[in-house]
Structure formats: structure tokens, C-alpha cells
Design an enzyme around this catalytic site. Structure first.
Site, PDB file in Angstrom:
ATOM      1  N   SER A  24       0.834  -1.200   0.000  1.00 47.51           N
ATOM      2  CA  SER A  24       0.000   0.000   0.000  1.00 47.51           C
ATOM      3  C   SER A  24       0.871   1.253   0.000  1.00 47.51           C
ATOM      4  CB  SER A  24      -0.887  -0.032   1.244  1.00 47.51           C
ATOM      5  OG  SER A  24      -1.676   1.142   1.308  1.00 47.51           O
ATOM      6  N   CYS A  75      -7.796  -0.068  12.791  1.00 43.90           N
ATOM      7  CA  CYS A  75      -9.031  -0.613  12.255  1.00 43.90           C
ATOM      8  C   CYS A  75      -9.945  -1.111  13.362  1.00 43.90           C
ATOM      9  CB  CYS A  75      -8.723  -1.741  11.290  1.00 43.90           C
ATOM     10  SG  CYS A  75      -7.476  -1.258  10.108  1.00 43.90           S
TER      11      CYS A  75
HETATM   12  C1  LIG Z   1      -2.763  -0.893   6.599  1.00 40.72           C
HETATM   13  C2  LIG Z   1      -2.820  -2.365   6.341  1.00 40.72           C
HETATM   14  C3  LIG Z   1      -3.711  -2.916   5.409  1.00 40.72           C
HETATM   15  C4  LIG Z   1      -4.720  -2.069   4.672  1.00 40.72           C
HETATM   16  O1  LIG Z   1      -4.126  -1.237   3.730  1.00 40.72           O
HETATM   17  P1  LIG Z   1      -4.982   0.016   3.161  1.00 40.72           P
HETATM   18  O2  LIG Z   1      -4.134   0.561   2.059  1.00 40.72           O
HETATM   19  O3  LIG Z   1      -5.104   0.973   4.307  1.00 40.72           O
HETATM   20  O4  LIG Z   1      -6.285  -0.502   2.681  1.00 40.72           O
HETATM   21  C5  LIG Z   1      -3.669  -4.272   5.188  1.00 40.72           C
HETATM   22  N1  LIG Z   1      -2.805  -5.068   5.846  1.00 40.72           N
HETATM   23  C6  LIG Z   1      -1.926  -4.583   6.757  1.00 40.72           C
HETATM   24  C7  LIG Z   1      -0.977  -5.515   7.428  1.00 40.72           C
HETATM   25  C8  LIG Z   1      -1.904  -3.223   7.039  1.00 40.72           C
HETATM   26  O5  LIG Z   1      -1.059  -2.752   7.941  1.00 40.72           O
END
Ligand SMILES: *Cc1c(COP(=O)(O)O)cnc(C)c1O
Length: 383
Positions: free
Chosen positions: A203, A327
Site C-alpha cells: 500500500s 481498524c
Molecule cells: C494498513 C494495512 C492494510 C490495509 O491497507 P490500506 O491501504 O489501508 O487498505 C492491510 N494489511 C496490513 C498488514 C496493514 O497494515
């Protein structure tokens, strides 16, 4: 927060501050170079070329081929696509998926949904350091197993999984191996070829890039369903007009991350932070191990201190930290990750996560430890 207090941002696992170079690289694509890269005139083709450069910059970080990088809207979409795409394209072969108990909600909510669709999910346990057991993984493989999805590094305690060993076992059994590398990509060295990784999620906003953009690496030849049906973008596998500024920004962030991989002082600052906490704050403990841990992650608990109350107090003093993952913030259930490494719900609720950036200094750490110590003392005095 009074005017005298300084702001120390220690929640880099939740998101990072975009680098100025990243923003600068994005601006032209929100202004003069606004063209749809799929159009046929020269200007649009120039923009498409820049997208391909970003693909190369990102592929290089994990030693993939550029054509194996698919742009998405972020880590959550990449995780959803990997799981659903592989599960449904192998529907006839089997319906068994192996993952771990400490995955991010983007994986765990998807596997729960897949279970409702008739899939069977195995959740591997982890030890007190948050690492899976390789023998347990091998034993859990069945003739109908069609996917192994194990995160590269955990977002709460920073534990790094034995990717190379997992990849070797998956390849030996001819089962696709997906890894949620959102916390690991650009932070630790990952080589999809050496580690035999077939799919990988990353991401932009966890590597000082923009929010709302991510990638899924899909090894050439892997069969999988498309998630977004529509136009011909991304080989028709992920339709939708390109998020051009986001993609360009993630490319810039990826090449900056690659440079940092070889000369980062994060690990030293992390160890200093851990040492200061354990030495200065009575009845404090580190959650998770020290050996296989992300260079930016600290997760500590303070006996008889309610983490939520502590976080509010820290926030008032300019220290941004979190309990577990963003989250699940506001949720009073103990973190599934801290429970999985053997903490009681009381211990889990005494725990906070502090994640540093490449710009965090020892001075920031000294200030944070001083404030945490004062707040912990005040909260203990109240009871
Ligand atoms: C932040 C995160 C996500 C989600 O990524 P986004 O781009 O915010 O949707 C998924 N997996 C892990 C391990 C993360 O830290």
C-alpha cells in the site's frame, strides 16, 4: 495539548506522512498532465509511460517483473482480490485456505466471508513472539488446499514471518502463496523470486506515499479471477481509469524506500526506545520478540494501566500512538493479535503500540518516554 508541548507522531503503522518529493512528483498529474492514460494521443501516451515507470520502481523493491504489478486502491483491495481471486478460480480443485490467526482485518474479514461461501479456513497459531510454526503449516496442507496466505509482518507487534520457508513449502505442494506485505514492503528486504512468493499486497500510504493506492503482485502464469470487471486496464484484470497521481506517488515512494532499505537507523532508534521504556517505566514489558521484528515497531504494556485512558492522556500531550490496529480502535474487545501471542485480556488492555518513522530522533524518544512515564504514574495513582 498546551502550546508548549511538541507533537510526536508515533503511529506510522496506521499511516505515514507523505514525503515532499512524493507530493512534488504527483502534482503535474493533477494539473497540466491530467490526461486519461488509456487515450491514444501523444499527451496521454506520455502519462501512460510514467505509469509504467512507477510499475518498474515498485517491481524493483521486491525483485518482481513490472508486468507482474497490478495497481489497486490500496492494501485492503489487494488482500480481497488475492483471496477471492485465487479461491474462486480454483473452486473446482478445492475449497481449503490456510492463513494465520494474526492477520489484518482485510484478510480475516475476507476469510470469514469466504467461509460463508462454503470455503474451509485453517487459522495457524503463533508462538509468543507472533511467529507461525512451519511444521504446523505443513501438517495443515490437504489435497483440497488452494491457497496459503500469511502476512509478511504483523501490524500490531511487528513480527516477521519466515517467508522463505513458507514459500518453499507452498511451491513444493504447488499451492499459491500470498503474503500481505503492507507493513513490510519497503521496510524490510523482500525478494519474491528467492522467497517463492506468488502474490503480494502493498500500500502507498504505509511507505510515505499517498493514500488510496496500492498494488497486488501476481506472479506470471498464476490463474486468478478479476475483482473489478470493466475496461481493459491492467490486462483487463483490474478495470477502472488509472489513479494517475496516486500511482506516480507510490512509484516515487517505492524508489525512496528502496534507497532507505540499505541505510536506515530505524532499528537502532527502536532498540533505544524499547530499552528506555523497560528501564525507566516500572512494571513495563515488551509484547512480542526482538529478533524477527519490524525496525519501526514497539508494542509495550504497563501493569494496571488502561491503554485507552493512557492514549487519551498521551494525545493531550501531543504523543500520537495507538492500541492494536487503527481498524479496531474504539473496540473494547482485546486485540486478536495480543490474545494469539498468549496475553490475557487484561494484559492486552494494558498495551499500546508505538511505531516510529525514518525521521524519529532519539530526542523524540526521550520526550515520549518522559511523557509516557508521567502519564503511567498518574493513571496508577488514581486506582
Ligand atoms: C494498513 C494495512 C492494510 C490495509 O491497507 P490500506 O491501504 O489501508 O487498505 C492491510 N494489511 C496490513 C498488514 C496493514 O497494515
Amino acid at each position: 495539548m498546551t502550546r508548549m508541548d511538541k507533537l510526536v507522531y508515533l503511529d506510522n503503522a496506521a499511516t505515514t506522512k507523505m514525503k515532499k518529493n512524493v507530493l512534488d512528483s504527483m502534482i503535474p498529474f493533477m494539473t497540466d498532465a491530467f490526461y486519461n492514460p488509456s487515450a491514444s494521443y501523444e499527451k496521454a501516451k506520455e502519462t501512460k509511460k510514467k505509469i509504467e515507470t512507477a510499475r518498474e520502481q515498485i517491481a524493483k523493491v521486491i525483485n518482481a517483473k513490472p508486468e507482474e504489478i497490478y495497481f489497486t486502491s490500496g492494501g485492503s483491495e489487494s488482500d480481497n482480490w488475492a483471496l477471492k481471486g485465487i479461491a474462486f478460480s480454483n473452486y473446482e480443485k478445492g475449497k481449503h485456505i490456510i492463513t494465520s490467526a494474526i492477520e489484518h482485518p482485510a484478510i480475516l474479514s475476507t476469510t470469514r466471508w469466504l467461509k460463508d461461501q462454503g470455503f474451509d479456513i485453517t487459522y495457524l497459531n503463533v508462538n509468543k513472539d507472533g511467529i507461525i510454526n512451519i511444521e504446523e503449516l505443513e501438517k495443515s496442507i490437504r489435497p483440497d488446499t488452494t491457497l496459503i496466505s500469511i502476512m509478511s509482518a504483523n501490524n500490531e507487534i511487528g513480527s516477521i514471518q519466515p517467508l522463505k520457508e513458507i514459500g518453499a513449502i507452498a511451491r513444493q505442494h504447488k499451492i499459491p502463496f500470498h503474503t500481505d506485505a503492507v507493513q513490510a514492503f519497503g521496510h524490510i528486504k523482500i525478494d519474491v523470486s528467492k522467497m517463492k512468493i506468488d502474490l503480494l499486497s502493498a500500500s502507498g500510504h504505509k511507505i510515505y506515499g499517498p493514500k488510496g493506492v496500492g498494488i497486488l503482485y501476481v506472479k506470471s502464469g498464476i490463474k486468478m479471477e478479476s475483482l473489478v470487471h470493466g475496461g481493459e486496464q491492467e490486462n483487463g484484470r483490474r478495470a477502472g481509469t488509472y489513479n494517475v497521481p496516486g500511482i506516480i506517488g507510490m512509484g516515487t515512494a517505492a524508489s525512496m524506500a528502496l534507497e532507505r532499505l540499505n541505510n536506515s537507523s530505524e532499528e537502532e532508534i527502536r532498540d533505544y526506545f524499547i530499552k528506555r521504556i523497560l528501564e525507566d517505566i516500572p512494571l513495563s514489558k515488551l509484547n512480542g520478540g526482538t529478533k524477527f521484528r519490524l525496525p519501526n515497531n514497539i508494542n509495550a504494556r504497563f501493569d494496571s494501566v488502561d491503554a485507552e485512558a493512557l492514549l487519551v492522556m498521551l494525545g493531550q500531550r501531543g504523543i500520537c500512538a495507538s492500541a492494536g490496529s487503527a481498524c479496531t480502535a474504539g473496540n473494547t474487545e482485546p486485540s486478536h493479535v495480543l490474545s494469539a501471542i498468549g496475553l490475557t485480556s487484561k494484559e492486552a488492555n494494558n498495551s499500546i503500540r508505538l511505531t516510529i518513522s525514518d525521521e524519529t530522533t532519539k530526542k523524540d524518544v526521550d520526550y515520549a518516554v518522559k511523557v509516557i512515564k508521567e502519564c503511567v504514574g498518574r493513571l496508577r495513582g488514581r486506582t
